[in-house]
Scaffold this motif. Structure first.
Motif, mmCIF file in Angstrom:
data_model
loop_
_atom_site.group_PDB
_atom_site.id
_atom_site.type_symbol
_atom_site.label_atom_id
_atom_site.label_comp_id
_atom_site.label_asym_id
_atom_site.label_seq_id
_atom_site.Cartn_x
_atom_site.Cartn_y
_atom_site.Cartn_z
ATOM 1 N N ALA A 280 3.864 0.641 2.366
ATOM 2 C CA ALA A 280 3.539 0.124 3.699
ATOM 3 C C ALA A 280 2.851 -1.233 3.539
ATOM 4 C CB ALA A 280 2.615 1.117 4.415
ATOM 5 N N PRO A 281 2.796 -1.987 4.616
ATOM 6 C CA PRO A 281 2.035 -3.235 4.546
ATOM 7 C C PRO A 281 0.578 -2.952 4.174
ATOM 8 C CG PRO A 281 3.347 -3.150 6.560
ATOM 9 C CD PRO A 281 3.432 -1.786 5.930
ATOM 10 N N ALA A 282 -0.017 -3.848 3.420
ATOM 11 C CA ALA A 282 -1.434 -3.692 3.078
ATOM 12 C C ALA A 282 -2.284 -3.797 4.340
ATOM 13 C CB ALA A 282 -1.846 -4.760 2.075
ATOM 14 N N ILE A 283 -3.467 -3.195 4.271
ATOM 15 C CA ILE A 283 -4.372 -3.248 5.417
ATOM 16 C C ILE A 283 -5.188 -4.541 5.347
ATOM 17 C CG2 ILE A 283 -6.386 -2.175 6.483
ATOM 18 C CD1 ILE A 283 -5.329 0.516 5.524
ATOM 19 N N ALA A 284 -5.127 -5.323 6.410
ATOM 20 C CA ALA A 284 -5.939 -6.546 6.464
ATOM 21 C C ALA A 284 -7.282 -6.274 7.152
ATOM 22 C CB ALA A 284 -5.185 -7.647 7.196
ATOM 23 N N GLN A 285 -7.238 -5.392 8.148
ATOM 24 C CA GLN A 285 -8.468 -5.064 8.873
ATOM 25 C C GLN A 285 -8.418 -3.598 9.257
ATOM 26 O OE1 GLN A 285 -9.722 -7.963 12.097
ATOM 27 N NE2 GLN A 285 -7.523 -8.335 12.065
ATOM 28 N N ARG A 286 -9.578 -2.949 9.310
ATOM 29 C CA ARG A 286 -9.597 -1.591 9.840
ATOM 30 C C ARG A 286 -10.786 -1.426 10.774
ATOM 31 N NH1 ARG A 286 -12.312 3.048 6.101
ATOM 32 N NH2 ARG A 286 -14.069 1.828 5.351
ATOM 33 N N GLY A 287 -10.677 -0.449 11.624
ATOM 34 C CA GLY A 287 -11.763 -0.090 12.521
ATOM 35 C C GLY A 287 -11.948 1.415 12.473
ATOM 36 N N VAL A 288 -13.192 1.871 12.452
ATOM 37 C CA VAL A 288 -13.473 3.299 12.382
ATOM 38 C C VAL A 288 -14.412 3.679 13.523
ATOM 39 C CG1 VAL A 288 -14.235 5.209 10.917
ATOM 40 C CG2 VAL A 288 -13.325 3.130 9.853
ATOM 41 N N ALA A 289 -14.010 4.663 14.290
ATOM 42 C CA ALA A 289 -14.847 5.120 15.407
ATOM 43 C C ALA A 289 -15.289 6.560 15.178
ATOM 44 C CB ALA A 289 -14.060 5.033 16.714
ATOM 45 N N TRP A 290 -16.470 6.874 15.664
ATOM 46 C CA TRP A 290 -16.972 8.255 15.669
ATOM 47 C C TRP A 290 -17.271 8.612 17.115
ATOM 48 C CZ3 TRP A 290 -17.353 11.706 11.663
ATOM 49 C CH2 TRP A 290 -18.071 12.894 11.907
ATOM 50 N N ARG B 51 0.850 -1.183 0.000
ATOM 51 C CA ARG B 51 0.000 0.000 0.000
ATOM 52 C C ARG B 51 0.880 1.224 0.000
ATOM 53 N NH1 ARG B 51 -2.540 2.460 5.265
ATOM 54 N NH2 ARG B 51 -1.129 1.076 6.344
ATOM 55 N N PHE B 52 0.467 2.250 -0.770
ATOM 56 C CA PHE B 52 1.138 3.545 -0.677
ATOM 57 C C PHE B 52 0.295 4.413 0.254
ATOM 58 C CE2 PHE B 52 2.012 7.921 -2.089
ATOM 59 C CZ PHE B 52 3.337 7.950 -1.683
ATOM 60 N N PRO B 53 0.823 4.709 1.458
ATOM 61 C CA PRO B 53 -0.033 5.250 2.522
ATOM 62 C C PRO B 53 -0.174 6.766 2.523
ATOM 63 C CG PRO B 53 2.099 4.731 3.429
ATOM 64 C CD PRO B 53 2.172 4.390 1.959
ATOM 65 N N LEU B 54 -0.533 7.332 1.390
ATOM 66 C CA LEU B 54 -0.868 8.760 1.346
ATOM 67 C C LEU B 54 -2.031 8.884 0.387
ATOM 68 C CD1 LEU B 54 1.394 11.855 1.193
ATOM 69 C CD2 LEU B 54 -0.344 11.583 -0.577
ATOM 70 N N THR B 55 -3.054 9.588 0.819
ATOM 71 C CA THR B 55 -4.175 9.783 -0.090
ATOM 72 C C THR B 55 -4.809 11.140 0.168
ATOM 73 O OG1 THR B 55 -6.108 8.723 -1.076
ATOM 74 C CG2 THR B 55 -5.985 8.739 1.331
ATOM 75 N N LEU B 56 -5.518 11.627 -0.854
ATOM 76 C CA LEU B 56 -6.196 12.912 -0.747
ATOM 77 C C LEU B 56 -7.282 12.976 -1.818
ATOM 78 C CD1 LEU B 56 -4.469 14.017 -3.269
ATOM 79 C CD2 LEU B 56 -2.960 14.969 -1.542
#
Lengths: 482, 482
Positions: free
Chosen positions: B218-228, B132-137
């Motif tokens: 960067a290593p690819a994302i296998a899992q993510r969590g999002v909190a509000w 993964r390239f860990p910059l986005t916009l």
């Protein structure tokens, strides 16, 4: 002392006190030679300001009078970077009195340290607030923040934390015209043009005097684990590192040690023993750390990561330190490599880097090429494999006369090694800088585009060439400068 | 077209083909204006080389003829950084045809991408090799590697991965004299003088043309969590971030959203709903990721970290996305803030940074100061709290005429905001750069030491001022240049 130098010394003594202007030859002498004794310089005075304002005043006076200054911290340069010219034309500007830690914020993970703060004192201060400054090296008892910044210092934790460049969040410096650049605000994002902080990092004092730095602090280490691994080749070592990196970020050090270097340590350094019972062509020392007392212990992590590598034959043997003392013993082997190599006879030492992926081939093929070209010489490489940076040592043939070999052969060996480094796309100075020692080789091997840019920037920022003259930038023709 | 321009265009067409020299006005028109339509420029031709050698040849010809060049990638600058001058004196140098990914090494975690590679394509290529390239916009479908490097781009993952500066391991560039700087070898340690790569990052094409970059993966994302999370103040948000940082490095995004901005999103953006049932003055969106399918899931980690903060009152409420879709819905709110703000009326937008620790006070006190000084105006700040970077928007009073307000008031508001930023030790350009838009403010607010250094470096590297003229560096007096 020239009249111009005398005027500055008198003004400094009168405005900033006797401590700020040292003219006693006995007090100056220890600071005019590098610690290895390779470069002997001369200086009629050491100016030792106690504040950024005093540095700015001194630089301003020197600029007006055309007097060169050689900034100096702990004087631990490996490349003669802090030694004044032999002709006495320059005065030493010592930053050692500027040794305050202006602020320490454990919450923000930031410290603002003046240029003269000694690395070991910074370590202690960070520990005092439950944090850690994650860069260390052999000269930590003398090396200062200003020198570490100005040489973009490395060390044994670069794998995880980067070089000094990665740890500097802000800088304060006095520019060659005496103006003060205040870049200490630790802005994580700041796109207001060319990054002056980045330009000053690694500039070896040739573009101005670093007076303070805002430095990143890391979490303190709660637990560490140290492994000693025996394996067949640098290729196996890199493959092991890649496996480990894919699974954890807890590994901070990954140092490679050849079998014959280990043998030299065991022979020459008292109270050392082989961590493994068998013989191996290569070894790696791995340190993993954790900031927490909870969770998997680093030693258990290392065991979990190494077990499959042992099972499938990537490594030959491994042991995990069972105590802090045993971990220290593993590190003592690593830290004694240079000393053991020196005890074995005269050697040419090279601090070089190539892309990490190219390093295993370079270590094997490069050593073979050197030994083929210089019969009887012994080439070995050890150190920071994971950074693509090894210390590549070439020992003189057995029985060679040291003085003769250093005078006649060492330079030829170095040019041969540097040519190989350039061919491999590498750097002839990985972590020690250019100083005086490597200026000629940089001039010989640097690309025309790079050399032209270095010269243009130097001329733009320091048109009179008064900042650490003779260091880093291979000037085409010093006499032709304005 | 001047005779000099014509000669270059003819030579480029003849040597490099018709695709390399675009002179049809209809083909040029879309590229002479920025995407926001704030700057209208003119260019008699777009030169579109297909290789570094072609770029070098063009820059060499332009240098010899004294013709300015404006480098351009996706033309997504927020500050007019890629728009040519209105007088037609410059030609556009488009890097869009240089869109090859030269190498992708998942083992080394490195990709070498040419300047014209579009960010979304780089993302896809990295994913294709399990990285993964860990910059986005927002502009990822148009923005190119060369522009991202030249503006030191930021985005929403800077908290964990840094800005573009932290992701560039090497650079290739054509310098203003047409020479090629090859710094693509990804050396982790390299102390051969001033770091030209660092100097070119964020230089907005004013010191040369970036043609390729070696980028960290960067290593690819296998899992993510999002909190509000709902909470009372930016101070509570920063305290929460500090707690989280002390316990994990898995958090990649920490974005703050004011209650009134959320209300605007819910009002103006279709298919959005409030993640929480109650009302809160402030919210944060937190994303945590894991590279492994084993170990604690990021959602569970977030729950574990947020529970004590809820129990002791640091936060008021929180919810963890129960699906990818719900996580996307939380992000949609964040990503719609600018659009919702625009829908609410004319506003002056400011991309600013201050030290992280100072940001909560700045957000509260700064907004209050603006509203006191400009009665009826509404100030709000949102975004990258953990980077010390917020987008500080000031909306015109209800009912204000947009054209009049922009013409007469917006500039005064911006000067007021920028003064506050400087007083807080911050930057008037956190992630968008200076371009054309902020040159005057940089000239007004930059320290004399910084401005003098910028001018000296620009004059040294590009003495004829041909590289992206009018951008970034506030020149004292253009006519007086040699």
């Amino acid at each position: 002392m020239t009249p111009a130098q005398h005027t500055i010394v008198a003004a400094v003594a009168s405005r900033f006190g006797a401590k700020a202007a040292i003219t006693d030859a006995a007090d100056i002498a220890p600071w005019t030679t590098d610690w290895r004794g390779r470069y002997a310089g001369a200086a009629p005075a050491i100016l030792a300001p106690n504040s950024t304002a005093e540095v700015a005043a001194i630089v301003g006076m020197a600029a007006a009078a055309g007097v060169p200054l050689v900034p100096q911290g702990g004087n631990t340069s490996m490349v003669g970077g802090a030694t004044p010219p032999a002709d006495g034309s320059a005065m030493i500007l010592s930053l050692r009195r500027m040794n305050r830690i202006r602020s320490l914020s454990p919450d923000d993970g930031l410290a603002v340290a003046e240029a003269g703060v000694i690395l070991a004192d910074l370590h202690a201060a960070a520990e005092g607030v439950g944090r850690r400054f994650p860069l260390t090296l052999g000269a930590r008892g003398s090396a200062t923040v200003g020198g570490l910044v100005s040489t973009n210092a490395g060390g044994t934790q670069v794998l995880r934390w980067g070089t000094m460049r990665g740890l500097v969040a802000g800088l304060e410096a006095v520019l060659p015209d005496g103006s003060i650049h205040d870049g200490t605000a630790a802005l994580k994002k700041d796109n207001r043009g060319y990054d002056l902080n980045q330009l000053l990092i690694g500039a070896e004092g040739t573009l101005g005097i670093v007076t303070a730095a805002t430095l990143r602090l890391a979490p303190a280490i709660a637990q560490r684990g140290v492994a000693w691994v025996g394996l067949a080749s640098p290729h196996a070592a890199l493959a092991l590192l890649r496996r480990i990196e894919a699974q954890t970020q807890a590994v901070e050090s990954f140092e490679i040690v050849p079998g014959d270097s280990l043998a030299l340590v065991l022979r020459h350094i008292p109270a050392t023993r082989d961590p493994l019972s068998g013989r191996h062509a290569w070894h790696v020392l791995i340190e993993a750390v954790s900031a927490s007392v909870d969770g998997e212990a680093p030693a258990a992590l290392l065991e979990r990561l190494l077990a499959p590598a042992l099972a499938d034959g990537l490594i030959e043997d491994a042991t995990i330190a069972s105590s802090e003392g045993q971990g220290d013993a593993f590190w003592k082997i690593r830290d004694s490599l240079s000393e053991a190599e020196r005890a074995a006879g005269p050697a040419a030492q090279h601090d070089i880097s190539v892309p990490v992926a190219a390093m295993p081939d370079f270590m094997i093929d490069g050593a073979a090429a050197v030994e083929a070209r210089f019969p009887g010489a012994h080439a070995t490489a050890f150190g920071h494999l994971g950074d693509g940076n090894v210390h590549f040592h070439v020992r003189a043939p057995e029985g060679a006369d040291a003085a003769t070999w250093y005078a006649e052969d060492a330079g030829v060996v170095t040019a041969f090694v540097n040519d190989m480094v350039v061919a491999a796309g590498g750097s002839i100075s990985a972590e020690h800088g250019i100083g005086q020692m490597k200026v000629a080789e940089l001039a010989r091997l640097g690309s025309p585009a790079r050399l032209a840019a270095l010269r243009a920037i130097k001329a733009a920022m320091d048109p009179a060439g008064l900042m650490n003259p003779g260091k880093l930038v291979p000037l085409v023709d010093r006499a032709a400068r304005p």
